[in-house]
Design an enzyme around this catalytic site. Structure first.
Site, PDB file in Angstrom:
ATOM      1  N   HIS A 115       0.952  -1.351  -0.200  1.00  0.00           N
ATOM      2  CA  HIS A 115       0.417   0.166  -0.037  1.00  0.00           C
ATOM      3  C   HIS A 115       0.871   1.058   0.464  1.00  0.00           C
ATOM      4  O   HIS A 115       1.702   1.810   0.772  1.00  0.00           O
ATOM      5  CB  HIS A 115      -1.098   0.334   0.809  1.00  0.00           C
ATOM      6  CG  HIS A 115      -1.893  -0.465   1.259  1.00  0.00           C
ATOM      7  ND1 HIS A 115      -3.723  -0.824   2.404  1.00  0.00           N
ATOM      8  CD2 HIS A 115      -1.914  -2.330   0.152  1.00  0.00           C
ATOM      9  CE1 HIS A 115      -3.973  -2.232   1.702  1.00  0.00           C
ATOM     10  NE2 HIS A 115      -3.285  -3.118   0.633  1.00  0.00           N
ATOM     11  N   TYR A 125      -9.097   4.671   7.846  1.00  0.00           N
ATOM     12  CA  TYR A 125      -9.153   4.832   9.447  1.00  0.00           C
ATOM     13  C   TYR A 125     -10.738   6.813   9.398  1.00  0.00           C
ATOM     14  O   TYR A 125      -9.915   7.278   8.483  1.00  0.00           O
ATOM     15  CB  TYR A 125      -7.783   5.454   9.517  1.00  0.00           C
ATOM     16  CG  TYR A 125      -6.637   4.790   9.744  1.00  0.00           C
ATOM     17  CD1 TYR A 125      -5.750   4.666   8.630  1.00  0.00           C
ATOM     18  CD2 TYR A 125      -6.581   4.548  11.188  1.00  0.00           C
ATOM     19  CE1 TYR A 125      -4.653   3.527   8.773  1.00  0.00           C
ATOM     20  CE2 TYR A 125      -5.522   3.209  11.381  1.00  0.00           C
ATOM     21  CZ  TYR A 125      -4.549   3.022  10.021  1.00  0.00           C
ATOM     22  OH  TYR A 125      -3.570   2.340  10.486  1.00  0.00           O
ATOM     23  N   PRO A 160      -3.073  -0.336  18.944  1.00  0.00           N
ATOM     24  CA  PRO A 160      -2.915  -0.545  17.791  1.00  0.00           C
ATOM     25  C   PRO A 160      -3.140   0.451  16.187  1.00  0.00           C
ATOM     26  O   PRO A 160      -2.845  -0.194  14.798  1.00  0.00           O
ATOM     27  CB  PRO A 160      -4.073  -2.276  17.403  1.00  0.00           C
ATOM     28  CG  PRO A 160      -4.673  -1.533  18.303  1.00  0.00           C
ATOM     29  CD  PRO A 160      -4.064  -1.184  19.183  1.00  0.00           C
ATOM     30  N   LYS A 207       1.731  -0.975  15.240  1.00  0.00           N
ATOM     31  CA  LYS A 207       3.268  -0.268  15.237  1.00  0.00           C
ATOM     32  C   LYS A 207       3.703  -2.022  15.933  1.00  0.00           C
ATOM     33  O   LYS A 207       5.547  -1.723  16.227  1.00  0.00           O
ATOM     34  CB  LYS A 207       3.942   0.682  15.983  1.00  0.00           C
ATOM     35  CG  LYS A 207       4.004   2.247  15.548  1.00  0.00           C
ATOM     36  CD  LYS A 207       5.079   2.443  14.199  1.00  0.00           C
ATOM     37  CE  LYS A 207       4.477   3.184  13.505  1.00  0.00           C
ATOM     38  NZ  LYS A 207       5.020   2.731  11.890  1.00  0.00           N
ATOM     39  N   TYR A 247       4.229   6.580  10.101  1.00  0.00           N
ATOM     40  CA  TYR A 247       3.581   5.159  10.021  1.00  0.00           C
ATOM     41  C   TYR A 247       4.181   3.935   9.061  1.00  0.00           C
ATOM     42  O   TYR A 247       3.958   2.979   9.451  1.00  0.00           O
ATOM     43  CB  TYR A 247       1.974   5.627   9.255  1.00  0.00           C
ATOM     44  CG  TYR A 247       1.018   5.091   9.153  1.00  0.00           C
ATOM     45  CD1 TYR A 247       0.306   4.685   9.748  1.00  0.00           C
ATOM     46  CD2 TYR A 247       1.261   3.843   7.779  1.00  0.00           C
ATOM     47  CE1 TYR A 247      -0.333   3.516   9.190  1.00  0.00           C
ATOM     48  CE2 TYR A 247       0.148   3.311   7.329  1.00  0.00           C
ATOM     49  CZ  TYR A 247      -0.647   2.948   8.384  1.00  0.00           C
ATOM     50  OH  TYR A 247      -1.418   2.079   7.944  1.00  0.00           O
TER      51      TYR A 247
HETATM   52  C1  PHB Z   1      -4.886  -4.838  10.422  1.00  0.00           C
HETATM   53  O1  PHB Z   1      -4.380  -5.153   9.161  1.00  0.00           O
HETATM   54  O2  PHB Z   1      -5.276  -5.683  11.056  1.00  0.00           O
HETATM   55  C2  PHB Z   1      -4.164  -3.806  11.513  1.00  0.00           C
HETATM   56  C3  PHB Z   1      -4.063  -2.750  10.295  1.00  0.00           C
HETATM   57  C4  PHB Z   1      -3.844  -1.097  10.593  1.00  0.00           C
HETATM   58  C5  PHB Z   1      -3.655  -0.868  11.938  1.00  0.00           C
HETATM   59  C6  PHB Z   1      -4.697  -1.899  13.193  1.00  0.00           C
HETATM   60  C7  PHB Z   1      -4.373  -3.429  12.529  1.00  0.00           C
HETATM   61  O3  PHB Z   1      -3.987   0.372  12.098  1.00  0.00           O
END
Ligand code: PHB
Ligand code: APR
Length: 410
Positions: free
Chosen positions: A72, A203, A295, A299, A387
């Protein structure tokens, strides 16, 4: 039994450490309390930083990741009914993130260790640490509940046993300082058999609470909803989950959330935690044993991998030259990066979630921050470089690239 490095825990930290040590000609034994099936089947997060992917490729465990991972170049931030893209690739000089589930990383690392005769003792019971202040520390355990006590003598112990393992409590209370923040929300995570609704992660900040849309494969999506951390999953029948996801992900204009059967769901609480120092005597903590992040910044796994990169290099230096200087600085080197990841994870969490105690003033401040991050190149660059992952800083001002060593440089 004897080995050079006794490793407790076969999560990403313990397995990657054992793999790196093997490539450097250093012997290790991993003690894991769960079965191989359990560690390979536990659903966790799955976003790999550029540095984690590079390390896996460089050390020969990246083949399936390159084939099956999803690369990505950006993420989407949603708020006020609008969608905004953060172009990670452009803002970081060409870096990306990769979606590849943590248990797939575990499978690849277990296979790599076992293929070359690496020793992983699964189902190890009552693992305990002894003599960590001496030059010959020991790990004791049982193969199963009724069998006799076993002992492994080693030069060093790596505590890679996650947040609840026995390693961290082995550091005396008088030496150990712990920093903690518990958040007033948790994440309800689902896996659903439905094709991805979007090409990149979304997000979303919404008045009903935060939502994250992620992927796993062309057939499976991973989604999370902010919920009360004490809520029970039985309060969340599938139709309630879909209703909530639709409401929180809605935008003005064309976009559709694809639905499918929910094949897994659970609720996890969220915390930030750091243990300082991450070492004591001959014991070195790595990964969740030393620190936890919420989460939101993705990280957790990446921090674990960065810790063991530092530890493997420090151990390599010691075994090659007898010089313990890098080992002595292990905690200091790791904690600089850990605290930056803690800061980033905390700030993403604060920016995206609905806080039960927020006043209308604080809600407006949050929206202003999202507006700033998505309209200022400087602010977006800050988000993007955190990120995709910050470099390991081996010494004040000295970046990863300046350190020699075949595992760490091209
Ligand atoms: C996930 O795909 O499980 C995932 C992706 C990004 C995050 C947290 C979990 O910030
Ligand atoms: N004896 C032996 N093994 C143990 C013990 C014990 N007493 N206690 C825990 N373990 C094992 C666990 O069963 C687990 O397999 O240690 C391993 C720790 O692995 P993780 O919890 O995955 O921790 P880590 O390797 O540091 O990786 C961090 O994992 O939890 C996620 O979100 C987190 O992505 C992050 C990553």
């Amino acid at each position: 039994m004897r080995t050079q490095v006794g490793i407790i825990g076969a999560g990403p930290a313990g397995l990657m450490l054992s793999h790196l040590l093997h490539l450097q000609g250093i012997d290790s034994i991993i003690l894991e309390k769960r079965s191989r099936e359990e560690i390979e089947g536990t659903i966790r997060a799955g976003l790999l930083e550029q540095g984690t992917v590079d390390l896996m490729k460089k050390t020969g465990v990246g083949e399936r990741l390159m084939r099956e991972g999803h690369f990505h170049e950006g993420i989407e931030l949603r708020f006020n009914g609008q969608s905004h893209r953060v172009n990670l690739h452009d803002l970081t000089g060409g870096k990306k993130v990769t979606v590849y589930a943590q248990h797939e990383v575990i499978k690849d690392l277990v296979a790599a260790r076992l293929n070359v005769g690496g020793k992983i003792i699964f189902n190890a019971q009552e693992v305990s640490l002894h003599g960590i202040e001496t030059t010959e520390p020991k790990i004791q355990f049982h193969y199963d509940k009724d069998s006799e006590l076993q002992e492994i003598s080693c030069d060093y112990i790596a505590g890679c046993d996650g947040f609840h393992g026995p390693s961290r409590p082995s550091i005396p209370n008088s030496v150990r300082k712990e920093y903690q923040k518990i958040y007033p929300f948790g994440w309800l995570g689902i896996l659903t058999e439905a094709p991805p609704s979007a090409p990149e992660l979304i997000y979303a900040n919404h008045e009903r609470g935060f939502t994250l849309l992620s992927t796993r494969s062309p057939e499976v999506q991973r989604l999370y909803l902010q919920v009360n951390p004490n809520d029970d999953i039985t309060n969340w029948p599938d139709d309630r989950i879909w209703k909530e996801l639709h409401a929180r992900l809605e935008i003005n204009g064309e976009w559709k959330l694809t639905e499918g059967p929910i094949i897994q769901k659970n609720i996890v609480p969220m915390r930030s935690f750091v243990c300082d120092p991450m070492q004591y005597g001959r014991l070195f903590l790595a990964g969740d044993a030393a620190h936890i992040v919420p989460p939101t910044g993705a990280k957790g796994l990446n921090l674990a991998i960065a810790d063991v990169q530092v530890l493997a290099r420090a151990l390599d230096t010691y075994y090659a030259t007898g010089n313990e200087e890098l080992l002595k600085r292990y905690s200091t080197i790791c904690l600089r990066r850990v605290w930056k990841a803690e800061r980033f994870s905390w700030s993403m969490t604060a920016m995206l979630h609905r806080h039960p105690d927020h006043t209308p003033f604080e809600q407006q401040i949050q929206l202003a921050e999202l507006d700033y991050v998505t309209s200022s190149r400087a602010a977006a660059t800050t988000l993007a470089e955190n990120y995709v992952g910050l470099p390991i800083e081996w010494q004040a001002g000295e970046k990863e690239e300046t350190i020699a060593g075949f595992l760490y440089n091209e």
